[in-house]
Write a protein that holds these residues in place. Structure first.
Motif, PDB file in Angstrom:
ATOM      1  N   ILE A 225       0.809  -1.218   0.000  1.00 33.46           N
ATOM      2  CA  ILE A 225       0.000   0.000   0.000  1.00 33.46           C
ATOM      3  C   ILE A 225       0.844   1.270   0.000  1.00 33.46           C
ATOM      4  CG2 ILE A 225      -0.305   0.061   2.516  1.00 33.46           C
ATOM      5  CD1 ILE A 225      -3.212   1.041   1.909  1.00 33.46           C
ATOM      6  N   GLY A 226       1.937   1.283   0.753  1.00 36.61           N
ATOM      7  CA  GLY A 226       2.778   2.475   0.782  1.00 36.61           C
ATOM      8  C   GLY A 226       3.312   2.811  -0.603  1.00 36.61           C
ATOM      9  N   GLU A 227       3.823   1.800  -1.275  1.00 37.63           N
ATOM     10  CA  GLU A 227       4.360   1.974  -2.622  1.00 37.63           C
ATOM     11  C   GLU A 227       3.259   2.410  -3.598  1.00 37.63           C
ATOM     12  OE1 GLU A 227       6.109  -1.024  -6.080  1.00 37.63           O
ATOM     13  OE2 GLU A 227       6.370  -1.522  -3.959  1.00 37.63           O
ATOM     14  N   GLU A 228       2.084   1.792  -3.482  1.00 34.73           N
ATOM     15  CA  GLU A 228       0.979   2.116  -4.391  1.00 34.73           C
ATOM     16  C   GLU A 228       0.474   3.540  -4.190  1.00 34.73           C
ATOM     17  OE1 GLU A 228      -0.358  -2.579  -4.408  1.00 34.73           O
ATOM     18  OE2 GLU A 228      -1.352  -1.133  -3.096  1.00 34.73           O
ATOM     19  N   VAL A 229       0.351   3.952  -2.936  1.00 35.84           N
ATOM     20  CA  VAL A 229      -0.137   5.298  -2.650  1.00 35.84           C
ATOM     21  C   VAL A 229       0.868   6.348  -3.127  1.00 35.84           C
ATOM     22  CG1 VAL A 229      -0.663   6.924  -0.771  1.00 35.84           C
ATOM     23  CG2 VAL A 229      -1.668   4.631  -0.764  1.00 35.84           C
ATOM     24  N   ARG A 230       2.136   6.108  -2.898  1.00 40.29           N
ATOM     25  CA  ARG A 230       3.145   7.065  -3.361  1.00 40.29           C
ATOM     26  C   ARG A 230       3.149   7.180  -4.882  1.00 40.29           C
ATOM     27  NH1 ARG A 230       5.994   5.104   1.169  1.00 40.29           N
ATOM     28  NH2 ARG A 230       6.796   3.336  -0.032  1.00 40.29           N
ATOM     29  N   ALA A 231       2.955   6.053  -5.571  1.00 37.22           N
ATOM     30  CA  ALA A 231       2.997   6.057  -7.032  1.00 37.22           C
ATOM     31  C   ALA A 231       1.737   6.663  -7.648  1.00 37.22           C
ATOM     32  CB  ALA A 231       3.199   4.639  -7.550  1.00 37.22           C
ATOM     33  N   LEU A 232       0.579   6.395  -7.051  1.00 34.81           N
ATOM     34  CA  LEU A 232      -0.694   6.770  -7.666  1.00 34.81           C
ATOM     35  C   LEU A 232      -1.255   8.098  -7.152  1.00 34.81           C
ATOM     36  CD1 LEU A 232      -2.285   3.207  -7.691  1.00 34.81           C
ATOM     37  CD2 LEU A 232      -1.333   4.461  -9.638  1.00 34.81           C
TER      38      LEU A 232
END
Length: 211
Positions: A41-48
């Protein structure tokens, strides 16, 4: 105005796909990601870069409640709206303490869920009526004497604005200060009140009789 960017976490495939269709079909909303778990989730939120994370609680691995602070760490300005079957006090207040700004039950009508996303982005704290009643009952219970939180007069003005439902922009205009100054005061208010979200700050201010 740009569309409200939504990221969605739900392990029920049918519900996930149904809500994806609804979000994409709603003017003003944009679905930027839809996932069955919060493992990245951390990676996804930062990317999106979502404006709102729509979050189930009962997810495999990392629960939705555990994921709320991960969203806030990755994107501090992002809001979290819980969408769950759980209506027990423990989960409601844990979600709020972790930083959720709204709490809906899954029996909520689809149109109301879409409206809640818009309301949340505009500064509201949408809750299913029965959840709001539980929250009010909790904070209307007799309280211990309020601590001296040492809020400055300006911070108290901002808390009053939050309780009134004002957006940061409206508070800034009302007090003749910049939005960044409002954000700076908000961070100080959170620290002094020992809270992690606007919803929790408002509820604590009401509970402690600060405004």
């Amino acid at each position: 105005m740009p569309d409200i960017r939504i990221i969605h976490y739900e392990d029920n495939r049918e519900l996930r796909e149904g809500l994806a269709f609804l979000i994409q079909a709603t003017p003003g909303l944009e679905l930027v990601g839809s996932f069955a778990n919060c493992q990245r989730i951390g990676e996804e939120v930062r990317a999106l870069r979502p404006d709102i994370a729509l979050m189930d609680i009962d997810l495999p691995g990392i629960s939705g409640i555990e994921a709320v602070p991960l969203v806030k760490a990755a994107a501090p300005a992002a809001q979290v709206l819980m969408l769950t079957v759980f209506d027990d006090d423990d989960k409601i207040f844990r979600a709020i303490r972790h930083g959720a700004s709204g709490y809906l039950l899954k029996h909520t009508a689809p149109g109301e869920i879409m409206a809640a996303l818009v309301d949340l982005h505009r500064g509201g704290s949408p809750m299913t009526a029965s959840i709001a009643r539980r929250v009010l009952r909790h904070f209307q219970a007799p309280a211990a004497p309020a601590e001296d939180y040492r809020l400055s007069p300006r911070e108290l003005d901002i808390v009053k604005g939050l309780v009134a439902g004002y957006s940061y922009k409206l508070i800034a205009s009302d007090l003749f200060i910049s939005i960044e100054t409002v954000r700076s005061h908000i961070r100080s208010i959170y620290e002094k009140l020992h809270v992690n979200s606007k919803t929790e700050a408002v509820l604590k201010a009401m509970r402690e009789g600060l405004v």
